[in-house]
Design a protein around this motif. Structure first.
Motif, PDB file in Angstrom:
ATOM      1  N   GLU A  60     -34.322  36.706 -43.438  1.00  8.62           N
ATOM      2  CA  GLU A  60     -35.678  37.124 -43.066  1.00  8.62           C
ATOM      3  C   GLU A  60     -36.371  37.850 -44.212  1.00  8.62           C
ATOM      4  O   GLU A  60     -37.567  37.673 -44.428  1.00  8.62           O
ATOM      5  CB  GLU A  60     -35.667  37.958 -41.785  1.00  8.62           C
ATOM      6  CG  GLU A  60     -35.440  37.121 -40.538  1.00  8.62           C
ATOM      7  CD  GLU A  60     -36.315  35.869 -40.450  1.00  8.62           C
ATOM      8  OE1 GLU A  60     -37.557  35.989 -40.579  1.00  8.62           O
ATOM      9  OE2 GLU A  60     -35.767  34.768 -40.266  1.00  8.62           O
ATOM     10  N   ASP A  61     -35.622  38.683 -44.936  1.00  4.87           N
ATOM     11  CA  ASP A  61     -36.199  39.320 -46.124  1.00  4.87           C
ATOM     12  C   ASP A  61     -36.599  38.270 -47.145  1.00  4.87           C
ATOM     13  O   ASP A  61     -37.654  38.378 -47.784  1.00  4.87           O
ATOM     14  CB  ASP A  61     -35.212  40.305 -46.755  1.00  4.87           C
ATOM     15  CG  ASP A  61     -35.060  41.594 -45.972  1.00  4.87           C
ATOM     16  OD1 ASP A  61     -35.903  41.874 -45.088  1.00  4.87           O
ATOM     17  OD2 ASP A  61     -34.085  42.331 -46.250  1.00  4.87           O
ATOM     18  N   ARG A  63     -37.494  35.238 -46.518  1.00  4.71           N
ATOM     19  CA  ARG A  63     -38.703  34.593 -45.995  1.00  4.71           C
ATOM     20  C   ARG A  63     -39.936  35.427 -46.381  1.00  4.71           C
ATOM     21  O   ARG A  63     -40.944  34.897 -46.854  1.00  4.71           O
ATOM     22  CB  ARG A  63     -38.590  34.441 -44.480  1.00  4.71           C
ATOM     23  CG  ARG A  63     -39.633  33.580 -43.837  1.00  4.71           C
ATOM     24  CD  ARG A  63     -39.435  33.464 -42.329  1.00  4.71           C
ATOM     25  NE  ARG A  63     -38.119  33.002 -41.921  1.00  4.71           N
ATOM     26  CZ  ARG A  63     -37.707  31.735 -41.917  1.00  4.71           C
ATOM     27  NH1 ARG A  63     -38.528  30.789 -42.322  1.00  4.71           N
ATOM     28  NH2 ARG A  63     -36.494  31.424 -41.515  1.00  4.71           N
ATOM     29  N   THR A  64     -39.825  36.748 -46.214  1.00  2.00           N
ATOM     30  CA  THR A  64     -40.920  37.645 -46.566  1.00  2.00           C
ATOM     31  C   THR A  64     -41.165  37.641 -48.068  1.00  2.00           C
ATOM     32  O   THR A  64     -42.318  37.581 -48.520  1.00  2.00           O
ATOM     33  CB  THR A  64     -40.616  39.074 -46.073  1.00  2.00           C
ATOM     34  OG1 THR A  64     -40.409  39.042 -44.662  1.00  2.00           O
ATOM     35  CG2 THR A  64     -41.737  40.031 -46.410  1.00  2.00           C
ATOM     36  N   LEU A  65     -40.079  37.699 -48.847  1.00  2.42           N
ATOM     37  CA  LEU A  65     -40.219  37.687 -50.305  1.00  2.42           C
ATOM     38  C   LEU A  65     -40.878  36.396 -50.792  1.00  2.42           C
ATOM     39  O   LEU A  65     -41.719  36.426 -51.696  1.00  2.42           O
ATOM     40  CB  LEU A  65     -38.855  37.873 -50.972  1.00  2.42           C
ATOM     41  CG  LEU A  65     -38.297  39.285 -50.940  1.00  2.42           C
ATOM     42  CD1 LEU A  65     -36.823  39.281 -51.339  1.00  2.42           C
ATOM     43  CD2 LEU A  65     -39.104  40.205 -51.844  1.00  2.42           C
ATOM     44  N   ALA A  67     -42.974  34.530 -49.112  1.00  2.00           N
ATOM     45  CA  ALA A  67     -44.392  34.611 -48.751  1.00  2.00           C
ATOM     46  C   ALA A  67     -45.139  35.514 -49.731  1.00  2.00           C
ATOM     47  O   ALA A  67     -46.264  35.189 -50.154  1.00  2.00           O
ATOM     48  CB  ALA A  67     -44.540  35.120 -47.319  1.00  2.00           C
ATOM     49  N   LEU A  68     -44.519  36.620 -50.108  1.00  3.95           N
ATOM     50  CA  LEU A  68     -45.148  37.520 -51.073  1.00  3.95           C
ATOM     51  C   LEU A  68     -45.252  36.863 -52.448  1.00  3.95           C
ATOM     52  O   LEU A  68     -46.251  37.017 -53.153  1.00  3.95           O
ATOM     53  CB  LEU A  68     -44.364  38.836 -51.154  1.00  3.95           C
ATOM     54  CG  LEU A  68     -44.496  39.750 -49.938  1.00  3.95           C
ATOM     55  CD1 LEU A  68     -43.425  40.839 -49.967  1.00  3.95           C
ATOM     56  CD2 LEU A  68     -45.889  40.357 -49.866  1.00  3.95           C
ATOM     57  N   ARG A  74     -51.010  39.450 -53.326  1.00  3.18           N
ATOM     58  CA  ARG A  74     -50.096  40.421 -52.718  1.00  3.18           C
ATOM     59  C   ARG A  74     -50.224  41.782 -53.379  1.00  3.18           C
ATOM     60  O   ARG A  74     -50.654  41.890 -54.526  1.00  3.18           O
ATOM     61  CB  ARG A  74     -48.656  39.932 -52.847  1.00  3.18           C
ATOM     62  CG  ARG A  74     -48.189  39.993 -54.296  1.00  3.18           C
ATOM     63  CD  ARG A  74     -46.797  39.462 -54.532  1.00  3.18           C
ATOM     64  NE  ARG A  74     -46.572  39.312 -55.953  1.00  3.18           N
ATOM     65  CZ  ARG A  74     -46.698  38.178 -56.620  1.00  3.18           C
ATOM     66  NH1 ARG A  74     -47.008  37.084 -55.985  1.00  3.18           N
ATOM     67  NH2 ARG A  74     -46.494  38.129 -57.916  1.00  3.18           N
ATOM     68  N   ASP A  78     -45.994  46.196 -51.324  1.00 10.18           N
ATOM     69  CA  ASP A  78     -45.299  45.510 -50.228  1.00 10.18           C
ATOM     70  C   ASP A  78     -43.917  45.036 -50.681  1.00 10.18           C
ATOM     71  O   ASP A  78     -42.942  45.133 -49.938  1.00 10.18           O
ATOM     72  CB  ASP A  78     -46.113  44.323 -49.718  1.00 10.18           C
ATOM     73  CG  ASP A  78     -47.421  44.744 -49.070  1.00 10.18           C
ATOM     74  OD1 ASP A  78     -47.526  45.902 -48.618  1.00 10.18           O
ATOM     75  OD2 ASP A  78     -48.341  43.894 -49.011  1.00 10.18           O
ATOM     76  N   LEU A  82     -40.124  46.555 -49.381  1.00  9.09           N
ATOM     77  CA  LEU A  82     -39.027  45.708 -48.929  1.00  9.09           C
ATOM     78  C   LEU A  82     -37.770  45.958 -49.757  1.00  9.09           C
ATOM     79  O   LEU A  82     -36.669  46.111 -49.211  1.00  9.09           O
ATOM     80  CB  LEU A  82     -39.435  44.230 -49.009  1.00  9.09           C
ATOM     81  CG  LEU A  82     -38.454  43.217 -48.473  1.00  9.09           C
ATOM     82  CD1 LEU A  82     -38.309  43.345 -46.963  1.00  9.09           C
ATOM     83  CD2 LEU A  82     -38.912  41.810 -48.831  1.00  9.09           C
TER      84      LEU A  82
END
Length: 128
Positions: A60-61, A63-65, A67-68, A74, A78, A82
């Protein structure tokens, strides 16, 4: 690129690449015959994921990374948040590991390690 080529380029096994596709981290194009057709961008994403996973980031991290990474507007704050949260989790786990090591080292030093049946390691494990 086919899956074996992108596996070589990214340093990830084909099985991991298929898994990342299954969970939506990457979406390679498909040729008319249904084979995956990986782009250079896919290879870059996979290498990015490989490096993030090697630092212990969760899926999940990652996935966020991703996206960033893809969001050129960005805020670096953010990303830092994380990474800081992940670093704090690593520090917590290290503390737990040090405590486990100290406890086990103490038990090992208390155990005679001879032919007698009494053993403080077993005694400690048997206590609830």
């Amino acid at each position: 690129m086919n899956i074996s080529q992108v596996a070589t380029a990214s340093g990830l096994p084909a099985k991991t690449i298929r898994y990342y596709e299954d969970i939506g981290l990457i979406r390679p194009a498909r040729s008319a015959n249904g084979y995956r057709a990986f782009s250079d961008q896919d290879a870059h994403k996979l290498a990015f994921l490989s490096r993030a996973r090697s630092l212990g980031f969760s899926i999940e991290d990652c996935r966020t990374l991703l996206a960033l990474w893809e969001d050129r507007s960005r805020a670096s704050g953010d990303v830092r948040k994380l990474a800081t949260d992940h670093l704090e989790e690593i520090d917590r786990k290290l503390s737990e590991l040090h405590q486990m090591r100290d406890t086990l080292a103490h038990l090992v030093s208390c155990c005679a390690g001879d032919d007698r049946p009494d053993c403080p390691i077993i005694d400690k494990l048997a206590k609830s």
